[in-house]
Write a protein that holds these residues in place. Sequence first.
Motif, PDB file in Angstrom:
ATOM      1  N   ASN A  20      29.702  37.025  37.261  1.00  0.00           N
ATOM      2  CA  ASN A  20      29.451  35.618  37.579  1.00  0.00           C
ATOM      3  C   ASN A  20      30.143  34.734  36.546  1.00  0.00           C
ATOM      4  OD1 ASN A  20      27.740  35.304  35.289  1.00  0.00           O
ATOM      5  ND2 ASN A  20      25.977  35.999  36.478  1.00  0.00           N
ATOM      6  N   THR A  21      30.055  33.446  36.731  1.00  0.00           N
ATOM      7  CA  THR A  21      30.770  32.501  35.872  1.00  0.00           C
ATOM      8  C   THR A  21      30.334  32.617  34.416  1.00  0.00           C
ATOM      9  OG1 THR A  21      30.999  30.991  37.726  1.00  0.00           O
ATOM     10  CG2 THR A  21      31.310  30.060  35.544  1.00  0.00           C
ATOM     11  N   GLU A  22      29.048  32.762  34.177  1.00  0.00           N
ATOM     12  CA  GLU A  22      28.558  32.860  32.796  1.00  0.00           C
ATOM     13  C   GLU A  22      29.079  34.110  32.106  1.00  0.00           C
ATOM     14  OE1 GLU A  22      26.980  30.553  30.985  1.00  0.00           O
ATOM     15  OE2 GLU A  22      27.373  29.322  32.746  1.00  0.00           O
ATOM     16  N   GLN A  23      29.145  35.211  32.812  1.00  0.00           N
ATOM     17  CA  GLN A  23      29.665  36.449  32.231  1.00  0.00           C
ATOM     18  C   GLN A  23      31.151  36.324  31.932  1.00  0.00           C
ATOM     19  OE1 GLN A  23      28.214  38.816  35.495  1.00  0.00           O
ATOM     20  NE2 GLN A  23      26.712  39.832  34.170  1.00  0.00           N
ATOM     21  N   LEU A  24      31.895  35.686  32.807  1.00  0.00           N
ATOM     22  CA  LEU A  24      33.316  35.473  32.561  1.00  0.00           C
ATOM     23  C   LEU A  24      33.534  34.546  31.366  1.00  0.00           C
ATOM     24  CD1 LEU A  24      34.590  35.132  36.225  1.00  0.00           C
ATOM     25  CD2 LEU A  24      35.188  36.941  34.604  1.00  0.00           C
ATOM     26  N   LYS A  25      32.701  33.522  31.236  1.00  0.00           N
ATOM     27  CA  LYS A  25      32.795  32.635  30.078  1.00  0.00           C
ATOM     28  C   LYS A  25      32.503  33.381  28.790  1.00  0.00           C
ATOM     29  CE  LYS A  25      31.631  28.265  32.281  1.00  0.00           C
ATOM     30  NZ  LYS A  25      30.622  27.192  32.371  1.00  0.00           N
ATOM     31  N   ARG A  26      31.537  34.283  28.826  1.00  0.00           N
ATOM     32  CA  ARG A  26      31.195  35.075  27.641  1.00  0.00           C
ATOM     33  C   ARG A  26      32.381  35.932  27.208  1.00  0.00           C
ATOM     34  NH1 ARG A  26      26.634  37.390  29.445  1.00  0.00           N
ATOM     35  NH2 ARG A  26      25.527  35.518  28.829  1.00  0.00           N
ATOM     36  N   ALA A  27      33.036  36.565  28.171  1.00  0.00           N
ATOM     37  CA  ALA A  27      34.214  37.375  27.854  1.00  0.00           C
ATOM     38  C   ALA A  27      35.339  36.506  27.309  1.00  0.00           C
ATOM     39  CB  ALA A  27      34.673  38.142  29.089  1.00  0.00           C
ATOM     40  N   PRO A  60      46.632  41.210  42.475  1.00  0.00           N
ATOM     41  CA  PRO A  60      46.409  41.225  43.912  1.00  0.00           C
ATOM     42  C   PRO A  60      45.034  40.686  44.328  1.00  0.00           C
ATOM     43  CG  PRO A  60      46.263  43.451  43.086  1.00  0.00           C
ATOM     44  CD  PRO A  60      46.648  42.559  41.949  1.00  0.00           C
ATOM     45  N   GLU A  61      44.033  40.705  43.461  1.00  0.00           N
ATOM     46  CA  GLU A  61      42.731  40.108  43.755  1.00  0.00           C
ATOM     47  C   GLU A  61      42.383  39.135  42.636  1.00  0.00           C
ATOM     48  OE1 GLU A  61      39.774  43.093  44.454  1.00  0.00           O
ATOM     49  OE2 GLU A  61      41.138  44.293  45.637  1.00  0.00           O
ATOM     50  N   PRO A  62      43.049  37.978  42.598  1.00  0.00           N
ATOM     51  CA  PRO A  62      42.826  37.043  41.489  1.00  0.00           C
ATOM     52  C   PRO A  62      41.482  36.334  41.591  1.00  0.00           C
ATOM     53  CG  PRO A  62      44.245  36.045  43.097  1.00  0.00           C
ATOM     54  CD  PRO A  62      44.004  37.466  43.556  1.00  0.00           C
ATOM     55  N   LEU A  63      41.094  35.718  40.505  1.00  0.00           N
ATOM     56  CA  LEU A  63      39.910  34.869  40.520  1.00  0.00           C
ATOM     57  C   LEU A  63      40.193  33.641  41.367  1.00  0.00           C
ATOM     58  CD1 LEU A  63      38.942  34.964  36.742  1.00  0.00           C
ATOM     59  CD2 LEU A  63      37.691  36.005  38.627  1.00  0.00           C
ATOM     60  N   ASP A  64      39.157  33.091  41.934  1.00  0.00           N
ATOM     61  CA  ASP A  64      39.278  31.885  42.751  1.00  0.00           C
ATOM     62  C   ASP A  64      39.652  30.708  41.856  1.00  0.00           C
ATOM     63  OD1 ASP A  64      39.098  29.955  44.696  1.00  0.00           O
ATOM     64  OD2 ASP A  64      36.900  29.947  44.725  1.00  0.00           O
ATOM     65  N   ARG A  65      40.736  30.047  42.165  1.00  0.00           N
ATOM     66  CA  ARG A  65      41.216  28.930  41.340  1.00  0.00           C
ATOM     67  C   ARG A  65      40.288  27.721  41.383  1.00  0.00           C
ATOM     68  NH1 ARG A  65      45.876  29.367  38.562  1.00  0.00           N
ATOM     69  NH2 ARG A  65      47.256  31.014  39.269  1.00  0.00           N
ATOM     70  N   THR A  66      39.399  27.662  42.348  1.00  0.00           N
ATOM     71  CA  THR A  66      38.444  26.565  42.399  1.00  0.00           C
ATOM     72  C   THR A  66      37.182  26.874  41.592  1.00  0.00           C
ATOM     73  OG1 THR A  66      37.408  27.408  44.423  1.00  0.00           O
ATOM     74  CG2 THR A  66      39.254  25.851  44.669  1.00  0.00           C
ATOM     75  N   SER A  67      37.125  28.055  41.034  1.00  0.00           N
ATOM     76  CA  SER A  67      35.982  28.461  40.215  1.00  0.00           C
ATOM     77  C   SER A  67      35.924  27.647  38.926  1.00  0.00           C
ATOM     78  CB  SER A  67      36.125  29.954  39.876  1.00  0.00           C
ATOM     79  OG  SER A  67      35.177  30.341  38.918  1.00  0.00           O
TER      80      SER A  67
END
Length: 71
Positions: A20-27, A60-67
């Motif tokens: 999720n967004t919080e986990q990606l921010k942590r990384a 090939p499976e990028p993150l959503d740019r609107t995220s």
Amino acid sequence: MTQSCVDTFVAFTKFYSDLNTEQLKRAHRFFYRVAFKQELSVMLFRIDIFALFNRMVKGPEPLDRTSPIFW
């Protein structure tokens, strides 16, 4: 900072499509701290890390740019 800490976050981030967004921010904050706060960017100069970041952004499976992670 040890290489095993970096390896752990790389392994965690490989599941970026499931995080999720919080986990990606942590990384993101971890990698930022290593590179800029601790001035150990040399620990991140690895082909597997560059390939992971490239996959996350361009596909090939990028993150959503609107995220919110892209803001």
